[in-house]
Scaffold this motif. Sequence first.
Motif, short mmCIF file in Angstrom:
data_model
loop_
_atom_site.label_atom_id
_atom_site.label_comp_id
_atom_site.label_asym_id
_atom_site.label_seq_id
_atom_site.Cartn_x
_atom_site.Cartn_y
_atom_site.Cartn_z
N ALA A 44 0.85 -1.19 0.00
CA ALA A 44 0.00 0.00 0.00
C ALA A 44 0.88 1.24 0.00
CB ALA A 44 -0.93 -0.01 1.21
N ASP A 45 0.31 2.35 -0.40
CA ASP A 45 1.06 3.60 -0.55
C ASP A 45 0.53 4.65 0.43
OD1 ASP A 45 2.75 5.51 -1.54
OD2 ASP A 45 1.92 5.57 -3.55
N ASP A 46 1.29 4.94 1.48
CA ASP A 46 0.91 5.92 2.50
C ASP A 46 -0.19 5.43 3.43
OD1 ASP A 46 2.73 7.63 1.35
OD2 ASP A 46 1.33 9.25 0.93
N LEU A 47 -0.29 4.13 3.63
CA LEU A 47 -1.26 3.60 4.60
C LEU A 47 -0.65 3.64 5.99
CD1 LEU A 47 -4.08 1.95 4.67
CD2 LEU A 47 -2.58 -0.02 5.07
N GLY A 48 -1.37 4.20 6.95
CA GLY A 48 -0.84 4.34 8.29
C GLY A 48 -1.02 3.09 9.14
N PRO A 350 -4.62 7.99 11.71
CA PRO A 350 -3.93 6.95 10.94
C PRO A 350 -2.63 6.45 11.56
CG PRO A 350 -4.65 8.73 9.50
CD PRO A 350 -4.80 9.21 10.91
N SER A 351 -2.09 7.18 12.55
CA SER A 351 -0.82 6.77 13.17
C SER A 351 -1.02 6.15 14.55
CB SER A 351 0.13 7.97 13.29
OG SER A 351 0.43 8.51 12.03
N LYS A 352 -2.23 6.12 15.04
CA LYS A 352 -2.49 5.67 16.40
C LYS A 352 -1.90 4.29 16.65
CE LYS A 352 -6.15 5.50 19.84
NZ LYS A 352 -7.59 5.70 20.13
N PRO A 353 -1.20 4.10 17.76
CA PRO A 353 -1.06 4.99 18.93
C PRO A 353 0.23 5.80 18.92
CG PRO A 353 -0.28 2.81 19.51
CD PRO A 353 -0.68 2.74 18.06
N TYR A 354 0.80 6.03 17.75
CA TYR A 354 2.12 6.63 17.68
C TYR A 354 2.08 8.09 17.23
CZ TYR A 354 3.40 1.82 18.35
OH TYR A 354 3.51 0.57 18.88
N ARG A 355 3.20 8.76 17.44
CA ARG A 355 3.36 10.16 17.09
C ARG A 355 3.91 10.30 15.68
NH1 ARG A 355 7.78 14.17 20.05
NH2 ARG A 355 7.02 16.18 19.24
N ASP A 360 8.35 11.56 8.83
CA ASP A 360 8.95 11.80 10.15
C ASP A 360 9.85 10.65 10.60
OD1 ASP A 360 7.51 14.12 10.24
OD2 ASP A 360 6.08 13.43 11.76
N ILE A 361 10.79 10.99 11.49
CA ILE A 361 11.60 9.99 12.16
C ILE A 361 10.84 9.40 13.35
CG2 ILE A 361 12.77 11.45 13.87
CD1 ILE A 361 14.41 8.77 11.59
N PHE A 362 9.76 10.07 13.78
CA PHE A 362 8.91 9.51 14.82
C PHE A 362 8.22 8.24 14.28
CE2 PHE A 362 8.50 14.17 16.14
CZ PHE A 362 9.53 14.08 17.06
N ASP A 482 6.85 5.04 26.60
CA ASP A 482 6.54 6.35 26.01
C ASP A 482 6.38 6.21 24.49
OD1 ASP A 482 6.32 9.09 25.52
OD2 ASP A 482 8.49 9.41 25.59
N PRO A 483 5.34 5.51 24.02
CA PRO A 483 5.18 5.30 22.57
C PRO A 483 4.96 6.59 21.78
CG PRO A 483 3.22 4.61 23.76
CD PRO A 483 4.26 4.88 24.79
N GLN A 484 4.55 7.66 22.46
CA GLN A 484 4.33 8.93 21.78
C GLN A 484 5.62 9.75 21.63
OE1 GLN A 484 1.44 11.07 20.73
NE2 GLN A 484 0.70 9.03 20.20
N GLU A 485 6.73 9.25 22.19
CA GLU A 485 8.03 9.93 22.07
C GLU A 485 7.95 11.38 22.54
OE1 GLU A 485 10.21 8.32 18.29
OE2 GLU A 485 8.05 8.11 17.91
N LEU A 486 7.55 11.54 23.79
CA LEU A 486 7.38 12.88 24.36
C LEU A 486 8.38 13.18 25.48
CD1 LEU A 486 3.46 12.93 24.58
CD2 LEU A 486 4.91 14.05 22.87
N ASN A 487 8.92 12.14 26.09
CA ASN A 487 9.82 12.32 27.23
C ASN A 487 11.25 11.98 26.83
OD1 ASN A 487 10.83 12.69 29.82
ND2 ASN A 487 10.16 10.66 30.54
N ASN A 488 12.01 13.00 26.44
CA ASN A 488 13.38 12.81 25.98
C ASN A 488 14.30 12.52 27.16
OD1 ASN A 488 15.86 12.87 24.73
ND2 ASN A 488 15.63 14.91 23.84
N LEU A 489 14.91 11.32 27.14
CA LEU A 489 15.73 10.86 28.26
C LEU A 489 17.22 10.90 27.96
CD1 LEU A 489 13.57 7.73 29.24
CD2 LEU A 489 13.57 9.98 30.35
N GLN A 490 17.62 11.64 26.93
CA GLN A 490 19.04 11.61 26.54
C GLN A 490 19.96 12.11 27.65
OE1 GLN A 490 21.00 14.57 25.71
NE2 GLN A 490 19.34 15.93 26.42
N ALA A 491 19.51 13.04 28.46
CA ALA A 491 20.37 13.57 29.53
C ALA A 491 20.52 12.56 30.67
CB ALA A 491 19.78 14.87 30.07
#
Length: 519
Positions: A44-48, A350-355, A360-362, A482-491
């Motif tokens: 498929a083409d652009d199917l989420g 179309p992206s549920k449950p993701y961001r 995107d790289i998300f 954190d499937p939505q990629e909201l809490n950046n833990l790099q530090a």
Amino acid sequence: MRINKTHYISILVIAVFALAAFSFAKKNELKSKKSKPNVIIILADDLGYGDPEVYNPDSKIPTPNINALAKSGIRFTDAHSPSAVCTPTRYGLLTGQYSWRTALENGVLLYWDKPLIDQNRQTIATMLKESGYNTAAIGKWHLGWLWSDERGKDVNDTLSVMPHDAKLRQPLADKIDFTKALGGGPTTVGFDYYFGDDVPNYAPYAFFENDKLLQIPDMIKPDSVYGNPGPMYSGWDLRAVMPTITEKAEKYIEEQADSKNPFFMYFALTAPHTPIAPAGEFQGTTKIGPYGDYVHQVDYTVGQIVKALEKSGQLENTLIIFTSDNGSPQRDGTGMSGAVGSVKASGHDPSKPYRGTKADIFEGGHRVPFIVSWPGTIKNNQVNSQLFGLNDVISTLAGITGNSKKNSQFEDSMDFSSVLLGKTDKPVREDIINHSAHGSFAIRKGEWKLIMTEGSGGWTKVAPAANGKKLPPIQLYNLEKDPQELNNLQAEYPELVKEMSAKLEIYKTQGYSNPDFSK
């Protein structure tokens, strides 16, 4: 001797049944001779990820055929396209190599670009053809062609695929002789047959068959017709594309029933990519507008392929893969397009449950549905959470079709055949590389994902940091928590960042990520 009417009809009925029985027996005989399975990839083409109901219980789009296909086999929940956009995924799927290792470092091929696949590379098609398969590609290609002028001289062979400059490409249309044979297409990389429209929103607006245009462009596309500018065949109908390629795919399946060879069909849909152009019978079939209607048409198409296999007696010996080339841009279909993210206003994500979205790289950019069905061989009702990449398809098919020795040729592909066949549940992949439209990298390892850019790397706009501070140049997320990629833990995890970034750099510089690859 006189034969009465009743006697004559009886003889005729017996003859018809005998002929039907012979035909059925002949097809079963041919089927039994095919020791290897037929293979169909429906792309498929652009199917989420969140479009099919089987992946998203809250989906607003009926997808009974995709649901049934998943029920009949194995459904992967952590599968990823090699890129968050089109061309690189198609390249990676067919070759087992990340596209960013080629001249196409980011983005997609534009109209009139030259072929991206080296004709000396092994592809799924060449590999299976060498194993006795009949091979066909039907639908969208988007991997480049060689176009020639009236003298037969190529006009685009020296044009670099980078940078993506439309101004350099548009003048080429005036030099091309559309009656000439094309070079560098599907039939040069292992496919016996090709039919499609190349790219639905690119010129030339016409159907291709093998290395020729079936319809010679005779006008310039008017602005009233969706798509980029360029030559068009005057009878071109955007809404007829999906039905036409579906009919071609069904016909190809029916024809293969009488062949002594197994077949491979790469069926690359043009939906639900823009132009969002559902055919008449699908318009209004969902409550969320044209986008939903077009996804519903994708589902119908999947059902037609299964029916064609059933009707021709080939379903049990056919391995079907259904997936998508990247995430959805979430357009609502206004004017056959719409703003990115606009369909979410209808209550469908179309992206549920993701961001994130396509590009995107998300996760929403590259986590895709991936379903494999092979009745009688792959157990049904399976759900698998292993990390998987579409570039793994070629090695997996090599394992299934007796070509395992070739796996060392594929730089970024790994063999999941033992997983599909139920021989092991041991994880095959330790990690995988993600890539965005703008060329940003990420690497996954288990639940952790390291992103090597401060934003989305694509189309999603990320809010600036609070108090006027700059966003960190890298992002680290625990996808399990954190499937939505909201809490950046790099530090908080500098050692993990160091380890994962070093591994990514090794994969980039050494030229491969497959541990069994032989230079």
